[in-house]
Design a protein around this motif. Structure first.
Motif: not given
Length: 110
Positions: A50-65
């Motif tokens: 939900x960060x403003x701008x594109x950066x937060x929306x496009x960075x790939x994120x991997x969940x570790x569990x």
């Protein structure tokens, strides 16, 4: 272990600290433990997405569990993660996935 492969790593243990590092450092891939005794990893991915701008929306994120079930995997994807991995990971394969995600998301790495 990731640093031994030449991966630049910044670590955080709290959501607010991780968010500050994310904004300042702007990583190519975000690794996030989703099970924590202090804070839920879903809180961080929600804030990043939900960060403003594109950066937060496009960075790939991997969940570790510790364990990945089909329901948990689907929940992670719906929350905004790109992938979900169970620990421990096979490090060679994991680094390859990180590289693919970083290159696909960052034209400067191509």
């Amino acid at each position: 272990m990731l640093q031994s492969y030449g991966v630049n790593v910044q670590a955080a243990f709290l959501v607010q600290q991780a968010l500050e590092i994310f904004v300042q450092w702007q990583p190519d891939v975000l690794l996030n433990g989703i099970s924590s005794s202090k804070e839920d990893g879903y809180a961080l991915i929600h804030q990043v997405r939900t960060l403003t701008g594109e950066r937060g929306k496009v960075v790939p994120a991997i969940a570790l569990t510790g364990t990945v079930t089909e329901d948990m995997y689907q929940h992670a994807l719906l929350a905004g993660f790109s992938l979900c991995f169970a620990k421990p990971v096979v490090i060679d394969d994991f680094v390859a996935v990180l590289g693919i995600l970083a290159i696909a998301n960052n034209p400067h790495l191509r």
